[in-house]
Scaffold this motif. Structure first.
Motif, PDB file in Angstrom:
ATOM      1  N   GLY A  13       7.955  -8.511   8.161  1.00 44.38           N
ATOM      2  CA  GLY A  13       8.670  -7.493   8.913  1.00 44.38           C
ATOM      3  C   GLY A  13      10.149  -7.770   8.819  1.00 44.38           C
ATOM      4  O   GLY A  13      10.560  -8.841   8.359  1.00 44.38           O
ATOM      5  N   LEU A  17      17.839  -1.188   2.903  1.00 46.86           N
ATOM      6  CA  LEU A  17      18.354   0.087   3.369  1.00 46.86           C
ATOM      7  C   LEU A  17      19.875   0.046   3.391  1.00 46.86           C
ATOM      8  O   LEU A  17      20.473  -0.985   3.676  1.00 46.86           O
ATOM      9  N   TYR A  70       0.835  -1.197   0.000  1.00 50.09           N
ATOM     10  CA  TYR A  70       0.000   0.000   0.000  1.00 50.09           C
ATOM     11  C   TYR A  70       0.866   1.241   0.000  1.00 50.09           C
ATOM     12  O   TYR A  70       2.065   1.179   0.265  1.00 50.09           O
TER      13      TYR A  70
HETATM   14  P1  AMP Z   1      10.864  -2.930   4.916  1.00 51.82           P
HETATM   15  O1  AMP Z   1      11.485  -1.851   5.727  1.00 51.82           O
HETATM   16  O2  AMP Z   1      10.667  -2.560   3.475  1.00 51.82           O
HETATM   17  O3  AMP Z   1      11.500  -4.265   5.081  1.00 51.82           O
HETATM   18  O4  AMP Z   1       9.392  -3.066   5.491  1.00 51.82           O
HETATM   19  C1  AMP Z   1       9.147  -3.697   6.717  1.00 51.82           C
HETATM   20  C2  AMP Z   1       7.756  -4.269   6.702  1.00 51.82           C
HETATM   21  O5  AMP Z   1       6.809  -3.241   6.471  1.00 51.82           O
HETATM   22  C3  AMP Z   1       7.512  -5.258   5.575  1.00 51.82           C
HETATM   23  O6  AMP Z   1       7.934  -6.525   5.924  1.00 51.82           O
HETATM   24  C4  AMP Z   1       6.027  -5.155   5.401  1.00 51.82           C
HETATM   25  O7  AMP Z   1       5.331  -5.925   6.355  1.00 51.82           O
HETATM   26  C5  AMP Z   1       5.757  -3.714   5.679  1.00 51.82           C
HETATM   27  N1  AMP Z   1       5.685  -2.978   4.414  1.00 51.82           N
HETATM   28  C6  AMP Z   1       6.686  -2.403   3.724  1.00 51.82           C
HETATM   29  N2  AMP Z   1       6.224  -1.774   2.636  1.00 51.82           N
HETATM   30  C7  AMP Z   1       4.886  -1.960   2.634  1.00 51.82           C
HETATM   31  C8  AMP Z   1       3.821  -1.541   1.769  1.00 51.82           C
HETATM   32  N3  AMP Z   1       4.041  -0.795   0.692  1.00 51.82           N
HETATM   33  N4  AMP Z   1       2.561  -1.926   2.086  1.00 51.82           N
HETATM   34  C9  AMP Z   1       2.306  -2.666   3.187  1.00 51.82           C
HETATM   35  N5  AMP Z   1       3.254  -3.070   4.035  1.00 51.82           N
HETATM   36  C10 AMP Z   1       4.539  -2.736   3.758  1.00 51.82           C
END
Ligand code: AMP
Length: 437
Positions: free
Chosen positions: A285, A262, A124
């Protein structure tokens, strides 16, 4: 077609869904407090440079997904909605001199994040994260503490089968040589690289390993692993993280290809995965150590580690998306009805007194016949209907126990106490039956 709709990639959380969210937010807050992580709130937008530096310019999050706010004037500062919480929290750590507090500073936050991503299932443009950060402790034990806390969050939330994927991505001592080796590897396959990845290759080859592009899957599977090339200090740290996780009984799977999206992660990187309903793996996560980030955002060199757990995907995985699962906290215990449809004053006054005394109550204010009012009370799942009639002249009303079908006169002044007592006994009986059943 309605004239207005929620923006693409966003959703309204309707009352049928919010009890699940309330439950998860409470669980997050309770666990954070139990583990000694204190709540922090940072703004939902920051100077764009906080994310460019704090997340990294050559990342999907900043290159493709940063939700930039169009400035109103030429000279205006460039702002962006936060795509993740760590950069803003570390900015706050530096700004408020938290390095002078007892270390580590352990912080927790739950709130919306924004990424200008292509919307799809589980992805999202506004989504929620439960975030945990421990800043100021370089030791491997805190890594294990945080990984275990995340795993417990899923378990307590009711989601079984969540897997911890673990890797170490080295540090400034060992990563440059690895990145050079990785760059050389991808150069030999440059013709197979999608344009964005080719463009990134010379700037940040590590990002290619983390690419979501399916065209990269085979290449990445055969790429050299950093885990075999860690310096002694990083190898020792990684072994200590695993030893602590083993001692805590937290299962994990080593995943040498896990690098996280990151830039400033060092050493420990981890993700929580669950098998989706269609069988595909989905990251719920993830987190990692960021020993260089505080310095990058203008502070003294300070180690840190944290995770961001996405709540939207957790709710999807729980399958509670739209089902009204629990009885709603907003269900009234008592509904005040009356024989005189127009006497809304008395009904509202009695309901107000009940609410002031702590009883969830609703007055029927629709000016309709008593029968209709009572139907409404039953539909709301109320335990009691309080019926205002002629007895009010003597200071009394009827208290009807709806499930029991019994009724008695109660003095208005005694209503709150009587309702609370009878409702408490009723709930106790129900709980007892559930235990015995
Ligand atoms: P990240 O920092 O990209 O690893 O994001 C950590 C967690 O946030 C992911 O594992 C997802 O559960 C959630 N997340 C990241 N981007 C999105 C997104 N665009 N929509 C929904 N959940 C997200």
């Amino acid at each position: 077609m309605p004239t207005f709709r929620a923006p693409r990639g966003t959703r309204d959380l309707l009352p049928a869904e919010t009890p699940t969210w309330t439950r998860l937010e409470r669980l997050a807050a309770d666990l954070a407090a139990r583990y000694g992580y204190r709540r922090i709130e940072t703004p939902m937008f920051e100077q764009t440079a906080v994310f460019e530096r704090g997340v990294g310019e050559v990342t999907d999050i900043v290159e493709k997904e940063l939700f930039r706010i169009a400035p109103r004037t030429e000279e205006a500062e460039s702002w962006s909605l936060r795509p993740e919480p760590t950069a803003g929290i570390v900015r706050a750590y530096v700004q408020h001199g938290m390095q002078t507090w007892p270390q580590p500073v352990k912080l927790a936050m739950t709130g919306p994040m924004f990424r200008y991503d292509r919307p799809q299932a589980g992805r999202y443009r506004q989504f929620w994260q439960f975030d945990i950060e421990a800043i100021g402790d370089a030791g491997a034990a805190v890594d294990a503490e945080i990984i275990e806390l995340g795993a417990r969050f899923y378990r307590d939330a009711g989601l079984a089968g969540v897997e911890v994927l673990l890797n170490s991505i080295g540090d400034a001592a060992c990563r440059p040589a690895y990145v050079a080796e990785l760059t050389a590897y991808y150069r030999t396959h440059v013709a197979e690289l999608p344009p964005l990845e080719r463009d990134r290759l010379e700037r940040n080859a590590l990002r290619l390993l983390d690419s979501k592009d399916p065209a990269m899957a085979a290449l990445n599977a055969a790429a050299p692993h950093i885990t075999d090339r860690l310096c002694d200090a990083c190898a020792e740290h990684f072994a200590a993280v695993r030893a602590h996780l083993d001692a805590l009984g937290v299962p994990y799977r080593l995943e040498p290809g896990l690098v996280r999206g990151l830039d400033y992660y060092t050493r420990t990187a981890f993700e929580y995965y669950v098998r989706g309903r269609e069988g595909q793996q989905q990251a719920l996560g993830g987190g990692g150590r960021y020993d260089g980030l505080v310095e990058l955002l203008g502070g003294r060199p300070t180690p840190g580690i944290g995770f961001g757990i996405g709540l939207d995907r957790l709710v999807l995985a729980l399958g509670e998306g739209s089902a009204a699962t629990q009885s709603d906290a907003a269900d009234p215990v008592a509904v005040v009805a009356g024989a005189d449809p127009d006497d809304t004053v008395t009904r509202l006054r009695i309901a107000t007194d009940l609410r002031a005394a702590g009883v969830p109550a609703r007055a029927d204010l629709a000016r309709r016949k008593l029968g209709k009012q009572l139907e409404g009370a039953a539909r709301d799942g109320a335990h009691f209907a309080i019926i205002v009639g002629d007895e009010l002249d003597g200071g009394e009303v009827q208290l009807r126990d709806l499930p029991a079908g019994t009724q008695k006169l109660v003095a208005v002044g005694d209503l709150a106490r009587e309702v609370a007592r009878a409702h408490g006994a009723h709930r106790h009986g129900k709980d007892k039956n559930e235990v015995e059943a």
